[in-house]
Design a protein around this motif. Structure first.
Motif, PDB file in Angstrom:
ATOM      1  N   TRP A 232       0.856  -1.184   0.000  1.00 55.32           N
ATOM      2  CA  TRP A 232       0.000   0.000   0.000  1.00 55.32           C
ATOM      3  C   TRP A 232       0.893   1.236   0.000  1.00 55.32           C
ATOM      4  N   ALA A 233       0.707   2.116  -0.956  1.00 57.61           N
ATOM      5  CA  ALA A 233       1.497   3.344  -1.027  1.00 57.61           C
ATOM      6  C   ALA A 233       0.554   4.540  -0.907  1.00 57.61           C
ATOM      7  N   PHE A 234       0.764   5.356   0.128  1.00 55.50           N
ATOM      8  CA  PHE A 234      -0.055   6.544   0.359  1.00 55.50           C
ATOM      9  C   PHE A 234       0.699   7.761  -0.163  1.00 55.50           C
ATOM     10  N   LEU A 235       0.048   8.489  -1.056  1.00 52.92           N
ATOM     11  CA  LEU A 235       0.728   9.547  -1.786  1.00 52.92           C
ATOM     12  C   LEU A 235      -0.121  10.806  -1.793  1.00 52.92           C
ATOM     13  N   GLY A 236       0.532  11.918  -2.030  1.00 49.84           N
ATOM     14  CA  GLY A 236      -0.190  13.159  -2.219  1.00 49.84           C
ATOM     15  C   GLY A 236      -0.407  13.439  -3.692  1.00 49.84           C
ATOM     16  N   ASP A 237      -1.484  14.150  -4.016  1.00 46.42           N
ATOM     17  CA  ASP A 237      -1.715  14.456  -5.429  1.00 46.42           C
ATOM     18  C   ASP A 237      -0.629  15.380  -5.968  1.00 46.42           C
ATOM     19  N   GLY A 238      -0.117  16.283  -5.131  1.00 46.33           N
ATOM     20  CA  GLY A 238       0.997  17.118  -5.569  1.00 46.33           C
ATOM     21  C   GLY A 238       2.258  16.321  -5.800  1.00 46.33           C
ATOM     22  N   ASP A 258      -1.191  -7.046  -9.111  1.00 46.36           N
ATOM     23  CA  ASP A 258      -2.418  -6.810  -8.348  1.00 46.36           C
ATOM     24  C   ASP A 258      -2.196  -6.934  -6.841  1.00 46.36           C
ATOM     25  N   ASN A 259      -0.941  -7.074  -6.434  1.00 45.58           N
ATOM     26  CA  ASN A 259      -0.576  -7.028  -5.016  1.00 45.58           C
ATOM     27  C   ASN A 259      -0.160  -5.615  -4.605  1.00 45.58           C
ATOM     28  N   LEU A 260      -0.583  -4.620  -5.386  1.00 39.44           N
ATOM     29  CA  LEU A 260      -0.159  -3.236  -5.176  1.00 39.44           C
ATOM     30  C   LEU A 260      -1.350  -2.301  -5.281  1.00 39.44           C
ATOM     31  N   THR A 261      -1.447  -1.376  -4.321  1.00 41.14           N
ATOM     32  CA  THR A 261      -2.485  -0.341  -4.365  1.00 41.14           C
ATOM     33  C   THR A 261      -1.877   1.014  -4.025  1.00 41.14           C
ATOM     34  N   PHE A 262      -2.068   1.971  -4.900  1.00 33.90           N
ATOM     35  CA  PHE A 262      -1.747   3.369  -4.611  1.00 33.90           C
ATOM     36  C   PHE A 262      -2.997   4.027  -4.029  1.00 33.90           C
ATOM     37  N   VAL A 263      -2.838   4.765  -2.948  1.00 30.89           N
ATOM     38  CA  VAL A 263      -3.927   5.575  -2.403  1.00 30.89           C
ATOM     39  C   VAL A 263      -3.467   7.029  -2.484  1.00 30.89           C
ATOM     40  N   ILE A 264      -4.057   7.773  -3.396  1.00 29.29           N
ATOM     41  CA  ILE A 264      -3.637   9.152  -3.606  1.00 29.29           C
ATOM     42  C   ILE A 264      -4.634  10.078  -2.916  1.00 29.29           C
ATOM     43  N   ASN A 265      -4.142  10.815  -1.937  1.00 27.18           N
ATOM     44  CA  ASN A 265      -4.961  11.749  -1.183  1.00 27.18           C
ATOM     45  C   ASN A 265      -5.127  13.022  -1.997  1.00 27.18           C
ATOM     46  N   ALA A 392      -4.253  -6.502 -12.426  1.00 22.39           N
ATOM     47  CA  ALA A 392      -3.659  -5.168 -12.600  1.00 22.39           C
ATOM     48  C   ALA A 392      -3.567  -4.494 -11.244  1.00 22.39           C
ATOM     49  N   PRO A 393      -2.617  -3.584 -11.073  1.00 25.37           N
ATOM     50  CA  PRO A 393      -2.574  -2.798  -9.833  1.00 25.37           C
ATOM     51  C   PRO A 393      -3.738  -1.815  -9.806  1.00 25.37           C
ATOM     52  N   THR A 394      -4.037  -1.302  -8.624  1.00 23.47           N
ATOM     53  CA  THR A 394      -5.157  -0.377  -8.452  1.00 23.47           C
ATOM     54  C   THR A 394      -4.658   0.941  -7.883  1.00 23.47           C
ATOM     55  N   VAL A 395      -5.231   2.025  -8.380  1.00 26.87           N
ATOM     56  CA  VAL A 395      -5.023   3.325  -7.762  1.00 26.87           C
ATOM     57  C   VAL A 395      -6.374   3.832  -7.277  1.00 26.87           C
ATOM     58  N   ILE A 396      -6.402   4.313  -6.044  1.00 25.81           N
ATOM     59  CA  ILE A 396      -7.596   4.916  -5.467  1.00 25.81           C
ATOM     60  C   ILE A 396      -7.371   6.418  -5.399  1.00 25.81           C
ATOM     61  N   LEU A 397      -8.213   7.159  -6.089  1.00 20.39           N
ATOM     62  CA  LEU A 397      -8.148   8.615  -6.072  1.00 20.39           C
ATOM     63  C   LEU A 397      -9.212   9.109  -5.108  1.00 20.39           C
ATOM     64  N   ALA A 398      -8.777   9.448  -3.900  1.00 16.44           N
ATOM     65  CA  ALA A 398      -9.703   9.811  -2.831  1.00 16.44           C
ATOM     66  C   ALA A 398      -9.667  11.311  -2.605  1.00 16.44           C
ATOM     67  N   GLN A 399     -10.798  11.964  -2.787  1.00 19.07           N
ATOM     68  CA  GLN A 399     -10.827  13.406  -2.577  1.00 19.07           C
ATOM     69  C   GLN A 399     -11.068  13.725  -1.099  1.00 19.07           C
ATOM     70  N   THR A 400     -10.316  14.699  -0.606  1.00 19.31           N
ATOM     71  CA  THR A 400     -10.436  15.135   0.785  1.00 19.31           C
ATOM     72  C   THR A 400     -10.296  16.656   0.846  1.00 19.31           C
TER      73      THR A 400
END
Length: 889
Positions: A232-238, A258-265, A392-400
């Motif tokens: 799990w990789a937690f990242l900033g949109d910037g 598919d063992n990888l997920t980006f979570v972009i805040n 495939a890997p997944t990216v979650i684009l989460a708006q905050t």
């Protein structure tokens, strides 16, 4: 009506149309819908058709961008597996303590970041409560790349579950006392908690991809089953502006990680202001990730928006969300409802009519706070979908909202990243919003208090029970180091003997050694050769058929050179990581392998070989990441030096990597001259990094592509090789009063020193002793440690001082590096000191031409030695002039 298809030249014009009349009917139908219901309805029908085709298994190019709505509608969200009320209380305590810790630290001016975790709290808490696997269960657990600026929230959670004390929180960013907390995720500073350093933005996402890949590598090579580990990789949109952030997206998709997920805040803010002020970062990122082959999940809106979408019967709201730039949306979050009604809903009549159906409270809720990243159910649904997606890997684009719950003074403000504290009144407002039982009396001393419901409270018990079910605390770093046995001596002895009359470059000597070590019964399978598309340059093609090149697909083609002995062999269990043209990717590979002893409890021995110019200069930041992550292994700068790589010129000529490497305390830097020195250094490196008393260091070796006869190892030089200096060849005896000096040389420069030794003796009657300086860096490290010991009252003489003690005459040092490299030890040498080097830019020429240009060839060394003796009055100055003329200088 004119056929619109004929008006649009495209790749379809190259394909046969077996029924043009049917095609025209479809086009006419689309024209009719456009005329009757408008282009938006036509576009909707087209997208529905594409969606239906994809569901039916019809192969079509995918759209790169979807509407600005949640990928998972509320009606499709899975059942929430937890107590939402209890998790809300836990999150509230963590929000409070994160802000309190930074604010209290502001008393000492140490700073800290509040707004990042405030926006991302639910992204982390939902993962900790439901998804992130710990290391006390089966396997290695999950690998968590925490966004650097969110560290206060992680410390706050560790405080709540009893892993940190109030005293430690109060020592945030104050480490010198020994019990403080580092500012960001730094494994070297807090090795029981942090696994991955991430605050050098861009390196986290790059490393996460290669970590996920390395997990598969371990499984495919039957070293460890990592199938239950998720990265799990937690990242900033910037942060996604950094080129490293997106450098390996295609690799992740190509290898179906598919063992990888980006979570972009996606809080829409960088450090200074909006990320895409005039654009929409979420849409841009969606296109980039979809185009690279990732599964994209958008989690943008909270439940409060459901009512608005249900009322949007014309699609006007969707269209408006698609066109409003990010900076304007930030402005909505800071203005009153009347402003939103005028500037957002007033854009077109259909929206204005929709707004009449909404109360001011509903509009305020939607535009001020209701974001998908702030609602546990939305985040839970996204994480569950990410884990269930295969192929495939997944990216979650989460708006905050950046600064969420910190009050109007913080939320969505451009300056909130630089704001380091809240006032007491702001904390009291935050307390009311979060519903925390903290009395006013707790503020009487002027300090905001930490909050804790009690070690046996329902909140703490719930938190600990959830973590126990998931395999223990997280994040957490665990080391179960098992010393590797020393390889058989046979591999090293081959280099001890030298090459006889055969010439061999030290690059080839190193490759031969590793090839033999990879055959070792005990440790051979643990070597991880890494090379960025230059294996043949370094003579490593002989490893292809025997070790194989790693590919998760194996080899699906017949290689063009299959009939040759050293053909290009790819294999699912291949040992070599041949990365293509990406030094950054190769370094990310190295870091994953170098820290596998902690991440997976499996010790690996990586060696990464590259053009030396493209190592520390190009990926130096990753070298620091490697040191911070306590990685181990051999980094090999091949084709080293500024004059050995004939014809390549400035951009390939490295005369400074040893200087850069010397700045890293974890890097042990060697510049061996001979094959046997390489054998001794590698053997000692295996002991120091992988033996019973393993050290958290790594090795940087420079090797050369210049073929030379390799001598046999003299007796008794091993200790000097490791420590950095020994006398290789004593000068021939001369008359008692003959001038004498000491020549210190490293790497390929020893050959110029040896030639100069002969010139000095034959032409000028000067005796010179030649020393091999295998490591200027280790000599300096030892000397610095000796100086520190003196401050403690311990008498200790640096090794370089001891080695040269009593050696007659001045010292002249020469290398293929800039003079600052050997000059780094000059203050500990008792003799007169002088040096030669390759300062300045490189150039294209023959080796001899380049060396004469820089004044480091044998003749130049001889003249410099004579000049040094002349300054001391040991020979006439006229001899120096005579020597210059004799050697054509």
């Amino acid at each position: 009506m004119t056929d619109p298809v004929a008006q649009l030249p495209s790749e379809l014009d190259q394909l046969p149309d077996r029924d043009p009349e049917e095609t025209a009917e479809w086009a006419a139908s689309l024209d009719a819908v456009t005329k009757a219901a408008g282009p938006h309805r036509a576009a909707y029908l087209m997208r529905r058709s594409l969606q239906h085709a994809e569901g039916a298994g019809i192969a079509l190019p995918k759209l790169l961008e979807s509407d600005y709505v949640n990928t998972i509608p509320t009606s499709a969200e899975p059942e929430f597996d937890g107590d939402l009320e209890m998790e809300s209380k836990i999150t509230a305590w963590n929000r409070w303590n994160a802000a309190a810790m930074v604010t209290r630290g502001a008393r000492y001016g140490v700073g800290g970041h509040i707004a990042t975790f405030a926006s991302a709290a639910w992204l982390y808490e939902t993962g900790f409560n439901h998804f992130f696997r710990g290391k006390e269960g089966d396997g290695s657990g999950d690998q968590l790349y925490i966004q650097g600026h969110a560290s206060p929230g992680i410390y706050a959670r560790a405080f709540l579950d009893g892993r940190l004390s109030e005293q430690q929180l109060d020592s945030f960013r104050q480490e010198s006392g020994g019990d403080g907390l580092p500012s960001y995720p730094h494994p070297r500073r807090l090795p029981w908690l942090w696994e991955f350093p991430t605050v050098s933005m861009g390196l986290g996402p790059l490393s996460a991809i290669y970590q996920a890949r390395f997990n598969r590598y371990l499984t495919n090579r039957s070293i460890k089953d990592t199938s239950n580990s998720h990265v799990w990789a937690f990242l900033g949109d910037g942060e996604m502006d950094e080129p490293e952030s997106t450098a390996a997206l295609a690799l992740a998709a190509r290898e179906q990680l598919d063992n990888l997920t980006f979570v972009i805040n996606c809080n829409l803010q960088r450090l200074d202001g909006p990320v895409r002020a005039n654009f929409r970062v979420v849409q841009e990122l969606e296109g980039a990730f979809r185009g690279a082959g990732w599964n994209v999940i958008k989690t943008l809106w909270g439940n409060a928006w459901d009512e608005l979408f249900q009322l949007d019967t014309t699609g006007a709201l969707i269209r408006r969300l698609r066109e409003v730039p990010d900076a304007q949306f930030q402005t909505y979050a800071t203005r009153d409802v009347a402003y939103i009604r005028e500037h957002f809903f007033g854009a077109e009549p259909a929206l204005a009519e929709l707004a009449k159906l909404l109360s001011d409270a509903k509009i305020a809720e939607c535009f001020y706070s209701s974001r998908g990243g702030h609602e546990a159910r939305k985040v839970y649904a996204a994480y569950r979908a990410a884990l269930e997606h295969k192929g495939a890997p997944t990216v979650i684009l989460a708006q905050t909202v950046k600064g969420y719950t910190l009050g109007k003074g913080f939320e969505s403000k451009n300056a909130n990243h630089q704001m380091k504290k809240l006032s007491v009144d702001e904390f009291k407002g935050m307390r009311e919003l979060l519903g925390l039982p903290i009395p006013d009396s707790a503020f009487e001393d002027g300090l905001v208090p930490y909050g804790h419901p009690g070690a046996d409270s329902p909140e703490v018990r719930y938190l600990q029970e959830r973590r126990a079910a998931l395999g223990g605390p997280a994040p957490a770093r665990r080391v179960h180091a098992v010393a590797l046995p020393q390889p058989e001596e046979r591999a090293f002895k081959a280099l001890y003997k030298g090459s006889g009359k055969q010439e061999m470059a030290t690059t080839m000597a190193f490759v031969r050694l590793v090839k033999d070590l990879m055959r070792d019964k005990e440790t051979g399978r643990r070597w991880v050769p890494i090379v960025p598309d230059e294996a043949r340059t370094f003579g490593m093609e002989s490893l292809f058929p025997s070790a194989g090149i790693y590919s998760p697909l194996g080899q699906t083609y017949e290689p063009v050179d299959r009939d040759q002995l050293m053909y290009y062999k790819e294999a699912k269990d291949g040992q070599i990581l041949n990365e293509g043209i990406t030094e950054a990717g190769a370094m990310a590979d190295f870091i994953a392998a170098a820290s596998s002893y902690a991440t997976h409890g499996e010790t690996m021995i990586p060696f990464y070989i590259f053009y030396s110019m493209f190592g520390w200069q190009r990926t130096g930041d990753q070298m620091w990441q490697l040191a911070d992550q306590l990685g181990k292994g051999f980094i090999v700068g091949a084709t080293a030096g500024r004059t050995t790589l004939t014809g390549e010129g400035l951009q390939h000529a490295d005369g400074h990597s040893h200087l850069i490497a010397s700045t890293n305390p974890a890097s042990l830097n060697y510049d061996p001259a001979f094959a046997y020195e390489i054998a001794v250094i590698v053997k000692d490196g295996l002991r120091r990094m992988y033996g019973p008393e393993a050290e958290n260091v790594f090795y940087y070796l420079t090797v050369y592509n210049e073929p030379k006869q390799q001598p046999a190892m003299p007796e008794g030089v091993e200790d000097g090789i490791v420590k950095g200096l020994y006398r290789f060849k004593e000068g021939a005896p001369a008359e008692a009063d003959a001038p004498r000096l000491q020549l210190l040389a490293s790497g390929t420069a020893i050959h110029w020193a040896l030639e100069a030794q002969e010139l000095l003796a034959a032409d000028w009657g000067v005796t010179a002793d030649v020393w091999s300086a295998t490591s200027w860096g280790e000599l300096r490290r030892d000397a610095l440690e000796s100086d520190e010991a003196l401050l403690r009252g311990e008498e200790r003489v640096p090794y370089v001082t001891q080695a040269l003690s009593g050696a007659p005459g001045p010292v002249l040092a020469v290398s293929d590096w800039m003079r600052a490299v050997p000059d780094s030890i000059s203050q500990w040498v008792e003799q007169d000191w002088s040096s030669l080097g390759t300062d300045g830019f490189g150039l294209s020429d023959t080796r001899q031409g380049a060396r004469r240009h820089f004044g480091v060839d044998a003749e130049s060394v001889a003249v410099a030695a004579l000049a040094q003796l002349a300054r001391r009055g040991e020979i006439p100055a006229s001899k120096v002039k005579e020597a210059r003329e004799k050697y054509g200088m």
